[in-house]
Design an enzyme around this catalytic site. Structure first.
Site, PDB file in Angstrom:
ATOM      1  N   GLU A   1      -3.985  15.460   8.371  1.00 16.78           N
ATOM      2  CA  GLU A   1      -2.556  15.220   8.140  1.00 16.78           C
ATOM      3  C   GLU A   1      -2.150  15.869   6.817  1.00 16.78           C
ATOM      4  O   GLU A   1      -2.392  15.329   5.740  1.00 16.78           O
ATOM      5  CB  GLU A   1      -2.272  13.713   8.138  1.00 16.78           C
ATOM      6  CG  GLU A   1      -2.562  13.052   9.480  1.00 16.78           C
ATOM      7  CD  GLU A   1      -2.356  11.557   9.448  1.00 16.78           C
ATOM      8  OE1 GLU A   1      -1.199  11.115   9.521  1.00 16.78           O
ATOM      9  OE2 GLU A   1      -3.368  10.824   9.346  1.00 16.78           O
TER      10      GLU A   1
ATOM     11  N   GLU B   1     -10.127   0.911  11.269  1.00 14.73           N
ATOM     12  CA  GLU B   1     -10.276   2.266  10.743  1.00 14.73           C
ATOM     13  C   GLU B   1     -11.668   2.444  10.172  1.00 14.73           C
ATOM     14  O   GLU B   1     -12.180   1.559   9.485  1.00 14.73           O
ATOM     15  CB  GLU B   1      -9.274   2.554   9.615  1.00 14.73           C
ATOM     16  CG  GLU B   1      -7.819   2.564   9.987  1.00 14.73           C
ATOM     17  CD  GLU B   1      -6.940   2.818   8.757  1.00 14.73           C
ATOM     18  OE1 GLU B   1      -7.355   3.605   7.870  1.00 14.73           O
ATOM     19  OE2 GLU B   1      -5.861   2.218   8.670  1.00 14.73           O
TER      20      GLU B   1
ATOM     21  N   LYS C   1       0.053  14.097   3.810  1.00 15.51           N
ATOM     22  CA  LYS C   1      -0.376  12.912   3.071  1.00 15.51           C
ATOM     23  C   LYS C   1      -0.580  13.252   1.605  1.00 15.51           C
ATOM     24  O   LYS C   1      -0.987  14.363   1.251  1.00 15.51           O
ATOM     25  CB  LYS C   1      -1.671  12.355   3.666  1.00 15.51           C
ATOM     26  CG  LYS C   1      -1.510  11.804   5.077  1.00 15.51           C
ATOM     27  CD  LYS C   1      -2.761  11.108   5.555  1.00 15.51           C
ATOM     28  CE  LYS C   1      -2.914   9.741   4.912  1.00 15.51           C
ATOM     29  NZ  LYS C   1      -4.015   8.965   5.512  1.00 15.51           N
TER      30      LYS C   1
END
Length: 458
Positions: free
Chosen positions: A326, A272, A329
């Site tokens: 998102e 990531e 989250k």
């Protein structure tokens, strides 16, 4: 790919040494950088498009050829069947302790992998996510046994040569990281967890996966260092190496810690990395332009093959975080705004991963599978009458992806003739050949043509 067919645009015979250098450069790109940039496909949102639409979008509209999932969602795995896109799946943290039971591990493979493989190109299973950072001693203690058990299950299913096992780590596994040459793993975890883990990864030829985030390590004083901008750099007085960006420093810190345990030969994968496009009020360096700048430079850096000061000439398989924003989250605003694309698949910003052509939605007219590209010896050339501005845009696009444009830079073997048309022809053909010689890879907004006649001998 026939590497020798790529370099056509020089109008003279290239010396054997120059040709060898260019061919080697392309081979390095094609075996590393061409397959190095992926994206994390997180799903903590209530407004995302259907997985099949996402798969088609990545396949036909971007150059992304690998994704990482945070679970093993069967709907997503089915959606990516027959696309050729490499898929990494994840076993959730809460299942780690169960995986130490071989029967459970075998059932997990039977339920989550075998129904989809090989039609879906599953290349790796990650066991948990940043387990050591959870400080959950039960999870940490059972992590390596769970990975070993899952690998044994892969062996039983004859999948161990096709699918790797690993687990991703935050940089919280390091106790010291500045300067990079002095970095080491946290005491206790180094010998009891990470050494057995690295030994296991080496034995099965799997990579050590880390999640470096300059975003979480920067301050107003180090923003330029984090964003690959001109800065004074960080001099490592022990190694005498100068670091000009935080990404290199973070990767070399991980390498130094691995080297201290005797595992410098284990491959490193960046699981990531990203930068949010929106943050909380007053947060410096968090906006769309900065996110685009950072991620575009990460892509270019990884694809360049430059490597890092301690790991020169290396390409790291790297996954940008993330495909979408998102909205479900928790945490600060930035946590919900790492996405490259909106839910309608329009880009929040462009980092050079969108394909330069616009095609219809008919897959028969626009095949992307490796077996459906142009056959025979073909080249992409500039269309007669194409505008100079458009051709320069083609050069900027292709070279901005990190492909090797050194031959058309001043002093390069293909710099002359020094015209936009000649340089664009080189760049366009470089892209066309590298992407698999599909017709739409030579469209370039109607400025390219495919020819079966080698332009270099005319």
């Amino acid at each position: 790919m026939n590497y020798m067919l790529l370099f056509f645009s020089c109008s003279w015979v290239i010396s054997p040494i120059s040709m060898f250098t260019m061919v080697v450069a392309l081979i390095i790109f094609s075996t590393g950088a061409n397959a190095s940039i992926g994206v994390n496909y997180g799903t903590l949102a209530n407004n995302l498009p259907p997985p099949r639409q996402v798969a088609e979008f990545l396949l036909h509209s971007t150059v992304i050829n690998r994704i990482r999932l945070f679970d093993a969602d069967p709907q997503i795995l089915r959606a990516f069947a027959h696309t050729g896109i490499a898929v990494t799946v994840t076993v959730p943290n809460h299942q780690i302790t169960h995986l130490t039971n071989l029967s459970f591990a075998e059932q997990w493979i039977s339920d989550h992998i075998q129904p989809h493989f090989p039609s879906t190109n599953i290349i790796r299973i990650l066991v948990g996510n940043e387990v050591i950072s959870t400080a959950n001693h039960l999870l940490i203690r059972t992590l390596v046994p769970a990975m070993q058990s899952l690998h044994t299950a892969l062996v039983s299913a004859s999948l161990h040569r096709r699918i790797q096992i690993s687990t991703p780590h935050s940089l919280g596994i390091l106790s010291d990281s500045t300067p990079p040459s002095s970095a080491k793993f946290r005491q206790g975890y180094d010998t009891h967890v990470l050494k057995p883990l690295l030994s296991f990864l080496r034995s099965i030829a799997s990579p050590f996966v880390v999640n470096p985030y300059p975003f979480f390590g920067y301050s107003p004083d180090t923003l330029d260092f984090a964003l690959f901008r001109p800065n004074q750099g960080l001099l490592d007085h022990d190694s005498k190496l100068l670091y000009t960006n935080m990404f290199d420093a973070q990767l070399d810190s991980v390498y130094s810690a691995m080297d201290r345990l005797g595992f410098s030969d284990v491959e490193i994968v960046v699981g990531e990395i990203g930068w949010p496009s929106e943050g909380d009020g007053g947060q410096i360096g968090v906006d769309v332009a900065t996110a685009a700048e950072f991620n575009k430079k990460v892509v270019a850096r990884v694809n360049s093959g430059i490597g890092t000061p301690l790991m020169p000439n290396r390409t790291f398989e790297t996954y940008i975080f993330a495909l979408f924003n998102e909205n479900l989250k928790s945490g600060p605003t930035s946590e919900r705004n790492f996405g490259l694309f909106r839910s309608d698949l329009t880009p929040i910003y462009d980092i050079g991963i969108l394909r330069p052509t616009v095609r219809t939605s008919n897959p028969e007219n626009n095949p992307r599978s490796p077996g459906r590209g142009s056959s025979g010896k073909r080249w992409c050339v500039t269309k007669s009458g194409a505008e100079t501005v458009a051709l320069q845009r083609n050069i900027d696009y292709v070279c901005g992806l990190g492909l090797d444009c050194r031959p058309i830079i001043k002093g390069g073997a293909c710099f002359f003739p020094n015209t936009v048309e000649a340089h664009s022809a080189y760049a366009m053909n470089l892209f066309y050949q590298t992407m698999g010689k599909h017709e739409f890879d030579c469209d370039f907004d109607k400025t390219g043509d495919i020819t079966a006649i080698n332009p270099s001998i005319h």
